[in-house]
Design a protein around this motif. Structure first.
Motif, PDB file in Angstrom:
ATOM      1  N   ALA A   9      -2.891 -11.398   7.805  1.00  0.00           N
ATOM      2  CA  ALA A   9      -2.665 -10.759   6.517  1.00  0.00           C
ATOM      3  C   ALA A   9      -2.039  -9.403   6.801  1.00  0.00           C
ATOM      4  N   LEU A  10      -1.082  -9.014   5.969  1.00  0.00           N
ATOM      5  CA  LEU A  10      -0.297  -7.822   6.262  1.00  0.00           C
ATOM      6  C   LEU A  10      -0.337  -6.808   5.145  1.00  0.00           C
ATOM      7  N   LEU A  11      -0.384  -5.562   5.544  1.00  0.00           N
ATOM      8  CA  LEU A  11      -0.131  -4.459   4.643  1.00  0.00           C
ATOM      9  C   LEU A  11       1.299  -3.996   4.882  1.00  0.00           C
ATOM     10  N   PHE A  12       1.992  -3.599   3.834  1.00  0.00           N
ATOM     11  CA  PHE A  12       3.332  -3.050   3.998  1.00  0.00           C
ATOM     12  C   PHE A  12       3.520  -1.919   3.000  1.00  0.00           C
ATOM     13  N   THR A  13       4.458  -1.048   3.297  1.00  0.00           N
ATOM     14  CA  THR A  13       4.729   0.091   2.430  1.00  0.00           C
ATOM     15  C   THR A  13       6.089  -0.071   1.762  1.00  0.00           C
ATOM     16  N   ARG A  14       6.332   0.772   0.770  1.00  0.00           N
ATOM     17  CA  ARG A  14       7.625   0.749   0.081  1.00  0.00           C
ATOM     18  C   ARG A  14       8.781   1.057   1.020  1.00  0.00           C
ATOM     19  N   ASP A  15       8.466   1.697   2.132  1.00  0.00           N
ATOM     20  CA  ASP A  15       9.539   2.055   3.052  1.00  0.00           C
ATOM     21  C   ASP A  15      10.218   0.816   3.631  1.00  0.00           C
ATOM     22  N   LEU A  16       9.505  -0.292   3.689  1.00  0.00           N
ATOM     23  CA  LEU A  16      10.144  -1.549   4.077  1.00  0.00           C
ATOM     24  C   LEU A  16      11.266  -1.888   3.109  1.00  0.00           C
ATOM     25  N   LEU A  17      11.008  -1.750   1.820  1.00  0.00           N
ATOM     26  CA  LEU A  17      12.014  -2.051   0.802  1.00  0.00           C
ATOM     27  C   LEU A  17      13.157  -1.047   0.847  1.00  0.00           C
ATOM     28  N   TYR A  18      12.830   0.230   1.082  1.00  0.00           N
ATOM     29  CA  TYR A  18      13.890   1.235   1.209  1.00  0.00           C
ATOM     30  C   TYR A  18      14.759   0.942   2.438  1.00  0.00           C
ATOM     31  N   MET A  19      14.137   0.488   3.517  1.00  0.00           N
ATOM     32  CA  MET A  19      14.898   0.130   4.706  1.00  0.00           C
ATOM     33  C   MET A  19      15.867  -1.014   4.402  1.00  0.00           C
ATOM     34  N   MET A  20      15.398  -2.027   3.684  1.00  0.00           N
ATOM     35  CA  MET A  20      16.260  -3.141   3.323  1.00  0.00           C
ATOM     36  C   MET A  20      17.428  -2.673   2.457  1.00  0.00           C
ATOM     37  N   ASN A  21      17.134  -1.780   1.525  1.00  0.00           N
ATOM     38  CA  ASN A  21      18.212  -1.274   0.662  1.00  0.00           C
ATOM     39  C   ASN A  21      19.209  -0.436   1.454  1.00  0.00           C
ATOM     40  N   VAL A  61       0.856  -1.186   0.000  1.00  0.00           N
ATOM     41  CA  VAL A  61       0.000   0.000   0.000  1.00  0.00           C
ATOM     42  C   VAL A  61       0.893   1.237   0.000  1.00  0.00           C
ATOM     43  N   ASP A  62       0.317   2.369  -0.331  1.00  0.00           N
ATOM     44  CA  ASP A  62       1.102   3.599  -0.425  1.00  0.00           C
ATOM     45  C   ASP A  62       1.429   4.202   0.936  1.00  0.00           C
ATOM     46  N   HIS A  63       0.546   3.990   1.921  1.00  0.00           N
ATOM     47  CA  HIS A  63       0.728   4.697   3.186  1.00  0.00           C
ATOM     48  C   HIS A  63       0.044   3.924   4.306  1.00  0.00           C
ATOM     49  N   LEU A  64       0.656   3.964   5.489  1.00  0.00           N
ATOM     50  CA  LEU A  64       0.045   3.430   6.698  1.00  0.00           C
ATOM     51  C   LEU A  64       0.098   4.498   7.781  1.00  0.00           C
ATOM     52  N   ASP A  65      -0.858   4.461   8.676  1.00  0.00           N
ATOM     53  CA  ASP A  65      -0.912   5.446   9.760  1.00  0.00           C
ATOM     54  C   ASP A  65       0.322   5.368  10.644  1.00  0.00           C
ATOM     55  N   LYS A  66       0.653   6.499  11.239  1.00  0.00           N
ATOM     56  CA  LYS A  66       1.743   6.610  12.217  1.00  0.00           C
ATOM     57  C   LYS A  66       3.106   6.257  11.641  1.00  0.00           C
ATOM     58  N   GLY A  67       3.226   6.253  10.323  1.00  0.00           N
ATOM     59  CA  GLY A  67       4.507   5.948   9.702  1.00  0.00           C
ATOM     60  C   GLY A  67       4.899   4.494   9.765  1.00  0.00           C
ATOM     61  N   ASN A  68       3.943   3.618  10.063  1.00  0.00           N
ATOM     62  CA  ASN A  68       4.244   2.188  10.122  1.00  0.00           C
ATOM     63  C   ASN A  68       4.680   1.672   8.762  1.00  0.00           C
ATOM     64  N   ILE A  69       5.565   0.676   8.763  1.00  0.00           N
ATOM     65  CA  ILE A  69       5.938   0.021   7.504  1.00  0.00           C
ATOM     66  C   ILE A  69       5.170  -1.273   7.308  1.00  0.00           C
ATOM     67  N   ILE A  70       4.596  -1.822   8.389  1.00  0.00           N
ATOM     68  CA  ILE A  70       3.735  -2.998   8.287  1.00  0.00           C
ATOM     69  C   ILE A  70       2.536  -2.801   9.196  1.00  0.00           C
ATOM     70  N   GLN A  71       1.447  -3.459   8.858  1.00  0.00           N
ATOM     71  CA  GLN A  71       0.250  -3.370   9.679  1.00  0.00           C
ATOM     72  C   GLN A  71      -0.644  -4.559   9.385  1.00  0.00           C
ATOM     73  N   LYS A  72      -1.184  -5.118  10.441  1.00  0.00           N
ATOM     74  CA  LYS A  72      -2.094  -6.241  10.286  1.00  0.00           C
ATOM     75  C   LYS A  72      -3.364  -5.781   9.596  1.00  0.00           C
ATOM     76  N   GLN A  73      -3.805  -6.579   8.622  1.00  0.00           N
ATOM     77  CA  GLN A  73      -5.020  -6.257   7.870  1.00  0.00           C
ATOM     78  C   GLN A  73      -6.187  -7.030   8.456  1.00  0.00           C
ATOM     79  N   SER A  74      -7.309  -6.376   8.639  1.00  0.00           N
ATOM     80  CA  SER A  74      -8.493  -7.035   9.184  1.00  0.00           C
ATOM     81  C   SER A  74      -9.165  -7.845   8.088  1.00  0.00           C
ATOM     82  N   GLN A  75      -8.599  -9.009   7.852  1.00  0.00           N
ATOM     83  CA  GLN A  75      -9.095  -9.871   6.778  1.00  0.00           C
ATOM     84  C   GLN A  75      -9.104 -11.299   7.271  1.00  0.00           C
TER      85      GLN A  75
END
Length: 658
Positions: free
Chosen positions: A166-178, A142-156
């Motif tokens: 189930a998880l939502l994650f942002t591109r910032d996770l990938l930037y962190m890895m890089n 996803v493009d954005h998560l609240d509070k600057g989170n890079i991952i968040q549990k999805q209510s699914q």
């Protein structure tokens, strides 16, 4: 009330508070200092810090000293492995705990993690890490998560009986890895979600390739597909041919995406070898049909499971004390890896590396008293060498979070990061040893010497580097405080009946992995240690100590292997690893996370791999703000702790007659 009864009450209050908070029960002392941790059957804290200590198994009769006749030239030896790299042991990190292990975001990277990876890379050249596991099949970018989170549990509702989130994650996770790869030579594996093949989510590939570039090794297609039916992710009857067809869907979908430049770095089938066997997949023609697109053939396998401890319907829980001897027996490791002999041969025939993509001491979180013991360090070292001998090219040790016993490393609970450091687990020492043993050349080849007439308590390996005998790896699984089980191993290089010139050096260097017994937590490698619970910043402590053994004038050399212990014998000088690797860049920090967790993933969902979670594990607290599990959650638990403190205070005033 008598003074004795009061002291007992006060002691109980203090112990309860310590146990509930999980802060001071371990005590404080000099870094690397030896401390005794006693069994505690009533432990209700997080499994990652469970102090339970088992009784070292008794071995009878004791192994006897033995002799090894060796040759310096690898070409004169049959049965040696393919070339192995120093990055053989990497790590598999569950997606849902990346913010505990890697960092909070691309600007806040965990410094102890960087130090640990730098320590390995200085010895083995680089480190390979998979971000995946059970949770990868249900991740969505996803493009954005609240509070600057890079991952968040999805209510699914994932229809998963183990409630893997189930998880939502942002591109910032990938930037962190890089960003991590910009600090230390770490390369990555990612997983393509496979829960919905009618709507494939391939952004992990497009964005992963764009952001990580050459730091991406490959993409895993599905995780443990042979367990999909068992976990209600596929209808009954789903089999190897169905996985073949879904893999084809991914290949076709990637072919249609112009922005993906490398369409041939896929990884599979990554089965758990539970409901299918590898041959079931190979018989579909998987490896030849997708040969162009496959970069790596993979499996996942744990030697044991502790699942009944979580799910009583599976039967009585296994007793760790009863299971312990199984981890101190070389024959069990040989039996496990021999099940993949045909698969590693097939991989070589099609020109593909064969990887153990996820493993550790036991699925469903491992065993208390085993997974974090010196015995586990010996086992993981032997297991790694045996996989390399069996022509695995790589293996990944799983990191599962606060609710497992087997973590190679783990950060403290979020509420304790201001005053506690990391905990480095027993199996991490195995990754350190293998990095040193195989080194950076990529030419190391290894063989199981079937030493001591195949005695299962004293295995030994020989390693050749650049075609020349370089090292010996000598084990002693026996715990014996009397020194009666110390094993004196005599070896000779050439000479005798070999028809080769005598080649035993005048001296050899030896590095020892040591502890008091196989159940102990006090582990040292060449006198250095990462400490015990909450003591590590990711750097080795204490002075390096390397033994020098003077060999005999008759072309023989005798190396002492303590009981228990492991000895890595350097036949030739290895300037990179003999001294502990090249000088490494280490890092310090003065920044700490907030007292509350910034991620919203419930760690009780993340306990295990191989399709199991910790949802039903009882007496476990949660590190997620506002959450609560079967035990005392950190927030609500504080209320109970305060209640006990108040009760104790009231008791004091009552006792004093106030």
């Amino acid at each position: 009330m008598s003074r004795g009864k009061f002291l007992a009450l006060a002691s109980s209050c203090i112990l309860f508070v310590r146990s509930a908070i999980g802060v001071t029960v371990y005590g404080q002392g000099p870094l690397g200092a030896t401390r005794t941790i006693q069994p505690d059957a009533s432990w209700t804290g997080l499994p990652a810090y469970d102090p339970t200590t088992l009784t070292p198994p008794v071995v009878s009769p004791l192994p006897t000293p033995y002799f090894l006749q060796l040759t310096s030239d690898v070409n004169a030896v049959g049965g040696v492995s393919i070339p192995i790299k120093g990055s053989f042991y990497g790590f598999s990190i569950e997606v849902s705990v990346v913010d505990q292990i890697l960092g909070k975001n691309s600007s806040f990277i965990q410094v102890p993690f960087l130090n640990l990876m730098a320590t390995l890379a200085s010895r083995g050249g680089e480190v390979h890490i998979r971000v995946g596991g059970n949770t990868q099949d249900y991740t969505t970018l996803v493009d954005h998560l609240d509070k600057g989170n890079i991952i968040q549990k999805q209510s699914q509702n994932t229809s998963n009986p183990t409630d893997t989130p189930a998880l939502l994650f942002t591109r910032d996770l990938l930037y962190m890895m890089n960003n991590i790869s910009n600090f230390v030579p770490v390369k990555w594996y990612l997983g393509i979600p496979l829960n919905d093949t009618t709507n494939l989510r391939l952004q992990i590939v497009t964005e992963g390739e764009r952001i990580l570039g050459n730091n991406i090794i490959g993409f895993q297609v599905g995780n443990e597909p042979d367990l999909y039916v068992r976990h209600q992710h596929r209808p009954t009857g789903y089999g190897p041919q169905d996985y073949f067809n879904e893999f084809q869907m991914v290949v076709n979908a990637l072919a249609a995406i112009n922005s993906v430049t490398d369409k041939n770095n896929l990884i599979g089938p990554s089965m758990a070898s539970a409901d299918w066997q590898p041959s079931d997949v190979w018989n579909t023609g998987f490896q030849t049909a997708f040969g162009q697109h496959l970069k790596i053939l993979s499996v996942e396998r744990y030697p044991n499971d502790n699942c009944a401890a979580i799910y009583p319907a599976l039967g009585p829980a296994k007793d760790p004390q009863t299971e312990f001897p199984n981890y101190l027996n070389h024959g069990n490791i040989q039996s496990l890896t021999s099940q993949y002999t045909a698969s590693t041969l097939l991989a070589q025939s099609v020109g593909k590396p064969f990887h153990m993509f996820e493993t550790n001491t036991a699925s469903c979180g491992g065993f208390k008293g085993i997974s974090n013991s010196f015995g586990a360090a010996l086992w993981a070292t032997d297991y790694g060498f045996q996989m390399a001998h069996s022509n695995f090219s790589e293996a990944l040790l799983h990191v599962g979070g606060q609710h497992v016993y087997y973590n190679p490393f783990i950060s403290p609970p979020t509420t304790q990061t201001g005053y506690h450091q990391w905990t480095v687990g027993a199996v991490f020492y195995a990754s350190l040893i293998l990095a040193e043993a195989f080194g950076k050349s990529g030419t190391s080849r290894i063989i199981d010497l079937a030493a001591n007439n195949g005695n299962v308590y004293t295995p030994a390996y020989a390693i050749w580097q650049n075609g020349v005998l370089s090292k010996l790896a000598l084990f002693n699984y026996v715990s014996d405080p009397s020194d009666a089980a110390v094993n004196n191993v005599t070896f000779a290089i050439g000479g005798g009946q070999t028809g080769q010139p005598a080649g035993t050096p005048t001296t050899v260097k030896v590095k020892y992995l040591l502890s008091q017994n196989t159940a102990s937590r006090n582990i040292t490698w060449a006198n250095q240690t990462f400490g015990q619970l909450f003591e590590s910043d990711g750097r080795l402590m204490n002075n390096l100590h390397i033994d020098t053994v003077t060999c005999n004038n008759d072309n023989t050399c005798i190396v002492r292997v303590p009981a228990p212990g492991f000895a890595l014998v350097f036949i030739t000088d290895d300037p990179t690893n003999l001294g502990g690797g090249d000088p490494i860049q280490t890092y310090t920090t003065t920044a700490y996370p907030k007292i509350f967790n910034t991620a919203t993933v419930d760690p009780s969902q993340l306990a295990t791999s191989n399709g199991h979670s910790g949802k039903d594990r009882v007496n476990l607290g949660s590190t997620s703000y506002g959450s609560r599990s079967g035990a005392i959650g950190l927030r609500d638990g504080m209320r109970e702790v305060l209640s006990v403190i108040i009760s104790c205070a009231v008791g004091w005033f009552v006792i004093r007659g106030v």
